[in-house]
Motif scaffolding. Sequence first.
Motif, mmCIF file in Angstrom:
data_model
loop_
_atom_site.group_PDB
_atom_site.id
_atom_site.type_symbol
_atom_site.label_atom_id
_atom_site.label_comp_id
_atom_site.label_asym_id
_atom_site.label_seq_id
_atom_site.Cartn_x
_atom_site.Cartn_y
_atom_site.Cartn_z
ATOM 1 N N SER A 49 33.014 14.245 81.088
ATOM 2 C CA SER A 49 33.275 13.875 82.352
ATOM 3 C C SER A 49 33.013 14.768 83.367
ATOM 4 O O SER A 49 32.579 15.906 83.232
ATOM 5 C CB SER A 49 34.763 13.648 82.321
ATOM 6 N N GLU A 50 32.948 14.305 84.815
ATOM 7 C CA GLU A 50 32.343 15.159 85.772
ATOM 8 C C GLU A 50 33.201 16.334 85.746
ATOM 9 O O GLU A 50 32.795 17.487 85.820
ATOM 10 C CB GLU A 50 32.385 14.450 87.323
ATOM 11 N N LYS A 51 34.616 16.365 85.754
ATOM 12 C CA LYS A 51 35.385 17.642 85.812
ATOM 13 C C LYS A 51 34.983 18.411 84.560
ATOM 14 O O LYS A 51 35.204 19.895 84.897
ATOM 15 C CB LYS A 51 36.847 16.933 85.744
ATOM 16 N N VAL A 52 34.821 18.042 83.495
ATOM 17 C CA VAL A 52 34.512 18.828 82.381
ATOM 18 C C VAL A 52 33.175 19.923 82.730
ATOM 19 O O VAL A 52 33.149 21.009 82.516
ATOM 20 C CB VAL A 52 34.276 18.056 81.109
ATOM 21 N N VAL A 53 32.129 18.800 82.923
ATOM 22 C CA VAL A 53 31.131 19.613 83.694
ATOM 23 C C VAL A 53 31.012 20.648 84.494
ATOM 24 O O VAL A 53 30.540 21.619 84.629
ATOM 25 C CB VAL A 53 29.836 18.490 83.847
ATOM 26 N N ASP A 54 31.886 20.157 85.594
ATOM 27 C CA ASP A 54 32.394 21.228 86.644
ATOM 28 C C ASP A 54 32.734 22.539 86.092
ATOM 29 O O ASP A 54 32.181 23.549 86.644
ATOM 30 C CB ASP A 54 33.230 20.332 87.785
ATOM 31 N N HIS A 55 33.707 22.397 85.385
ATOM 32 C CA HIS A 55 34.376 23.311 84.842
ATOM 33 C C HIS A 55 33.568 24.427 83.943
ATOM 34 O O HIS A 55 33.583 25.679 83.839
ATOM 35 C CB HIS A 55 35.782 23.208 84.339
ATOM 36 N N TYR A 56 32.788 23.650 83.074
ATOM 37 C CA TYR A 56 31.760 24.281 82.211
ATOM 38 C C TYR A 56 30.751 25.102 82.890
ATOM 39 O O TYR A 56 30.227 25.984 82.458
ATOM 40 C CB TYR A 56 31.011 23.137 81.306
ATOM 41 N N GLU A 57 30.122 24.437 83.968
ATOM 42 C CA GLU A 57 29.071 24.946 84.795
ATOM 43 C C GLU A 57 29.752 25.956 85.757
ATOM 44 O O GLU A 57 28.750 26.700 86.096
ATOM 45 C CB GLU A 57 28.303 24.011 85.487
ATOM 46 N N ASN A 58 30.864 26.057 86.302
ATOM 47 C CA ASN A 58 31.556 27.056 87.193
ATOM 48 C C ASN A 58 32.624 27.401 86.754
ATOM 49 O O ASN A 58 33.680 26.873 87.326
ATOM 50 C CB ASN A 58 31.631 26.381 88.652
ATOM 51 N N PRO A 59 32.798 27.953 85.672
ATOM 52 C CA PRO A 59 34.131 28.177 84.954
ATOM 53 C C PRO A 59 35.044 29.127 85.732
ATOM 54 O O PRO A 59 34.521 30.191 86.413
ATOM 55 C CB PRO A 59 33.773 28.904 83.558
ATOM 56 N N ALA B 5 36.639 22.819 75.469
ATOM 57 C CA ALA B 5 37.424 23.881 75.339
ATOM 58 C C ALA B 5 37.244 24.763 76.434
ATOM 59 O O ALA B 5 38.155 25.333 76.995
ATOM 60 C CB ALA B 5 37.112 24.591 73.877
ATOM 61 N N ILE B 6 36.082 25.069 76.963
ATOM 62 C CA ILE B 6 35.824 25.778 78.059
ATOM 63 C C ILE B 6 36.473 25.388 79.587
ATOM 64 O O ILE B 6 37.076 25.990 80.120
ATOM 65 C CB ILE B 6 34.304 26.320 78.334
ATOM 66 N N ALA B 7 36.434 23.929 79.584
ATOM 67 C CA ALA B 7 36.879 23.229 80.462
ATOM 68 C C ALA B 7 38.278 23.328 80.527
ATOM 69 O O ALA B 7 39.028 23.574 81.710
ATOM 70 C CB ALA B 7 36.382 21.797 80.857
ATOM 71 N N SER B 8 38.756 23.030 79.564
ATOM 72 C CA SER B 8 40.243 22.995 79.311
ATOM 73 C C SER B 8 41.020 24.498 79.646
ATOM 74 O O SER B 8 41.886 24.614 80.427
ATOM 75 C CB SER B 8 40.695 22.726 77.734
ATOM 76 N N SER B 9 40.479 25.497 79.094
ATOM 77 C CA SER B 9 40.956 26.687 79.579
ATOM 78 C C SER B 9 40.710 27.165 80.855
ATOM 79 O O SER B 9 41.588 27.843 81.585
ATOM 80 C CB SER B 9 40.457 27.920 78.631
ATOM 81 N N SER B 10 39.544 26.994 81.448
ATOM 82 C CA SER B 10 39.313 27.161 83.077
ATOM 83 C C SER B 10 40.292 26.551 83.733
ATOM 84 O O SER B 10 41.055 26.993 84.626
ATOM 85 C CB SER B 10 37.829 26.650 83.169
ATOM 86 N N LEU B 11 40.683 25.257 83.421
ATOM 87 C CA LEU B 11 41.609 24.549 84.071
ATOM 88 C C LEU B 11 43.080 25.153 84.111
ATOM 89 O O LEU B 11 43.739 25.139 85.046
ATOM 90 C CB LEU B 11 41.675 22.961 83.644
ATOM 91 N N VAL B 12 43.324 25.549 82.891
ATOM 92 C CA VAL B 12 44.628 25.943 82.584
ATOM 93 C C VAL B 12 44.790 27.284 83.459
ATOM 94 O O VAL B 12 45.841 27.404 84.295
ATOM 95 C CB VAL B 12 45.041 26.418 81.364
ATOM 96 N N THR B 13 43.968 28.121 83.537
ATOM 97 C CA THR B 13 43.997 29.382 84.358
ATOM 98 C C THR B 13 44.080 29.139 85.826
ATOM 99 O O THR B 13 44.899 29.735 86.470
ATOM 100 C CB THR B 13 42.806 30.348 84.218
ATOM 101 N N GLU B 14 43.574 28.096 86.221
ATOM 102 C CA GLU B 14 43.917 27.338 87.717
ATOM 103 C C GLU B 14 45.555 26.972 87.725
ATOM 104 O O GLU B 14 46.116 27.256 88.778
ATOM 105 C CB GLU B 14 42.929 26.475 88.008
#
Length: 140
Positions: free
Chosen positions: A4-14, A67-76
């Motif tokens: 999804s776009e949000k996963v890509v966003d967090h993956y590219e800009n963690p 996994a990267i996107a999930s952890s990035s999101l959680v830190t926010e």
Amino acid sequence: MAYSEKVVDHYENPRNVGSFAKDDDSVGTGMVGAPACGDVMKLQIKVNPVTGVIEDARFKTYGCGSAIASSSLVTEWVKGKTLDQAAALKNSEIAEELALPPVKIHCSILAEDAIKAAVNDYKQRHAAPAASAAVPETVN
Ligand code: FES
């Protein structure tokens, strides 16, 4: 399978990649692994010792994009939350926000486990003061 776009966003800009010093008293560390895929996630929180509010968070994830996107999101998400609020975070909220497909649900579970582990670690390291305060002192 497309992310999804949000996963890509967090993956590219963690957000909040990195780590805090382990010997920092105000830090709680959670380290978890997903047996299914071998991915590993380390999540740390920095807590205000007076208010018990999480002021900052960091992560390092060796794993898939979700996994990267999930952890990035959680830190926010956990910034500004109390320890109990952060520990109540559900993987379903993460999966919903990131529109994770069923095969990637375990990646969000990893993030939920990681934040819970970080909160527990912090609580364990700070369990002593509350207990000792309850010890009655001898009054003359
Ligand atoms: Fe295992 Fe994403 S595939 S954490």
